[in-house]
Design a protein around this motif. Structure first.
Motif, short mmCIF file in Angstrom:
data_model
loop_
_atom_site.label_atom_id
_atom_site.label_comp_id
_atom_site.label_asym_id
_atom_site.label_seq_id
_atom_site.Cartn_x
_atom_site.Cartn_y
_atom_site.Cartn_z
N ASN A 153 0.80 -1.22 0.00
CA ASN A 153 0.00 0.00 0.00
C ASN A 153 0.84 1.27 0.00
OD1 ASN A 153 0.68 -0.52 2.88
ND2 ASN A 153 -0.35 1.45 3.13
N ILE A 172 -5.10 -1.66 -8.43
CA ILE A 172 -5.19 -0.70 -7.32
C ILE A 172 -6.57 -0.83 -6.66
CG2 ILE A 172 -5.12 1.74 -6.66
CD1 ILE A 172 -3.35 2.20 -9.15
N HIS A 216 -5.21 1.42 -1.92
CA HIS A 216 -5.21 2.88 -1.89
C HIS A 216 -6.25 3.33 -0.85
CE1 HIS A 216 -5.40 6.85 -4.45
NE2 HIS A 216 -4.85 7.01 -3.27
N ASP A 261 -2.41 9.58 0.59
CA ASP A 261 -1.48 8.95 -0.35
C ASP A 261 -0.17 9.73 -0.45
OD1 ASP A 261 -2.48 11.01 -2.05
OD2 ASP A 261 -3.96 9.62 -2.91
N LEU A 295 2.50 4.43 -6.56
CA LEU A 295 1.25 4.68 -7.27
C LEU A 295 1.53 4.94 -8.75
CD1 LEU A 295 -1.80 4.89 -6.74
CD2 LEU A 295 -1.49 7.33 -6.24
#
Lengths: 334, 334
Positions: free
Chosen positions: B257, B314, B281, B292, B304
């Motif tokens: 993550n 995701i 996420h 994030d 990401l």
């Protein structure tokens, strides 16, 4: 259907005629006697749900030393032979080795000078031959060596010098819900190359000595590189530490053959509940080797005293084992 | 017999009335959609013997980050809360902490000064509270802390802040022959205390950061002592190294993550054959947290970008997960 049945019966009978066996004997290469009885009784106790000594499957951890316990270790550790062979192979790229010990000793087959270089010398050989390459490259080198090299005395591949009675024991433990581990002073990545095919032990159940490694992106491709720096020596006091690091749970059974295994056996024996500790005593100069307190390789001295004092099981190789090695065709994966 | 059947049918129906489900749905807490479909398709492909993407069971290795992937990590990592609580508990024995940072900050609840002390400060707290005791003593301390501490926002034990959809995913993978591992930046011995009961992951399948340990005989009794010295940081570039050290085999599926998981995902993705990489996420400020690229805890920035570039899956927590946590009564072992 009848044909299938006949085939099975024939296969079974012919097996029993070649070497007498009982159909339900999980350890056919072991002579009947106190050693075999001790093993069988322990396994029956910990797997019997009605026994006060019952151990849940998740806690059935068994750890095995490798050199001298699962395969032979004479005249020198097989991984050291690998290092020596690699030095000879790499020598053309290293003209300086001709005059530098311990490399000079290796190149001149000077066993005395090599012995004199001691553990420090061995470490230098290992660093020079086992590092500065990716983990994949190292595995390929070991694999190719195992395929092409034979033991001088028995003229068979090294991975065929495993002990048949111990292979049966590994299998017997697993059939009874045990997770079997190798806990070796040898290199973890060396062992992982052949342990799954030879012993049925997957890479994640190998614990051994290690060098440091590093993650790297090479042209965008991730690799793990072996660095010329010791990370961990999984021998003596290191064995319980390695066990705790990898398993995080104390074994209930441990198998060794030398003073390097003493602390693993102590750690195992000191847990609560039923415990089983065993030493393989090399007593068979004809079929394998006979050595203990005075041997440079696989010395068995303090651990032998501890076994006698604590009532640990001792395998007398000559007396307890019907056969030493599998048939040459048997367990050779390469 | 009829009574038994009626009970089973009733149990099943009442489950389906409380939250609609399909009997054969292995991931009932996941909304139908592309994320769930991607997971199910991957597992179907690698377990189908007729598929060119079939993977033998021994190679079905799946690795999971812990903080922010299997349980929450806000407002601060739960293990840091443990360290802070331990500092407060041990303070009477350490009068010098009243004037020494980062201990002073902890004792005065001075979050700003604590944040200022950075990673070095956290390391000092960990060394002071996690070491100079045996491994058994440490495990008992963690166990007792988990039993008595509750998360400030949700007022439930920390080990009940695990993600229900991820518990289902772990179970689904195992039902399909996968070996599931935790690969965490957190402490290996901290995780091992609860991972088996909470996640169904045994100690030998936990990989984490570690401190050095030492085998010792204390009054003849063997113990393993935790030393105040870092052994290994299992984060970022450390994750593939830790995976290789413990498993010796490349995962075919990896779940994370944050940027700390990027290298694990790269290492996993770069293997031959079918691969699955997933990032959770955090997009749900109401039911959990939303963060994030700018978060100090669990920053998800580079990873990401890599996920978008490489087509990794995701999870949009808000969109993909029907429920976040198990019912309070559900998974609490203590």
């Amino acid at each position: 259907m009848r044909l299938v049945l006949a085939t099975i019966v024939f296969a079974f009978l012919s097996q029993c005629f070649t070497h007498p066996c009982r159909a339900d004997d999980p350890l056919p290469s072991w002579h009947d006697g106190p050693t075999k009885t001790a093993i069988v009784r322990f396994i029956e106790r910990v797997t019997d749900e009605d026994s006060p000594n019952f151990v849940p499957e998740a806690e059935r951890i068994a750890t095995f030393d490798n050199d001298g316990c699962l395969w032979s270790e004479k005249p020198i550790y097989f991984q050291l032979v690998f290092a020596i062979d690699r030095v000879k192979e790499l020598a053309p790229e290293h003209p300086e080795w001709k005059t530098r010990q311990p490399f000079k000793a290796v190149l001149e087959d000077d066993h005395e000078a090599l012995a004199k270089s001691g553990m420090q010398g061995i470490a230098e050989l290992v660093m020079a031959t086992h590092t500065n390459m990716t983990t994949d490259e190292f595995a390929k080198t070991v694999e190719s060596w195992l395929k092409t090299t034979r033991h001088p005395r028995f003229d068979r591949p090294y991975q065929e010098l495993v002990f048949r009675p111990m292979l049966e024991l590994l299998e017997y433990l697993r059939a009874n819900g045990f997770k079997t581990y190798i806990v070796s002073g040898g290199g973890i990545e060396f062992l992982r190359v052949f342990a799954e095919e030879v012993y049925g032990i997957p890479p994640e159940q190998i614990i051994g000595s290690s060098i440091k490694t590093e993650f790297e992106l090479r042209d965008g491709k991730p690799v793990i590189v072996r660095l010329p720096e010791t990370d961990f020596i999984n021998d003596k006091e290191g064995k319980p530490v390695g066990i705790h690091r990898h398993i995080g749970r104390r074994p209930i059974a441990a198998f060794g053959n030398s003073d390097g295994d003493l602390q693993m056996l102590q750690w195992t024996a000191a847990g609560a509940g039923p415990r089983f500790c065993l030493l393989v005593h090399h007593t068979d100069a004809d079929r394998e080797w006979a050595y203990d307190r005075d041997s440079h390789v696989g010395r068995l001295d303090k651990a032998l005293d501890a076994a006698n004092k604590n009532g640990w099981t001792i395998v007398d190789m000559k007396r307890d084992w019907k056969t030493i090695y599998p048939k040459p065709s048997g367990y050779a994966p390469y």
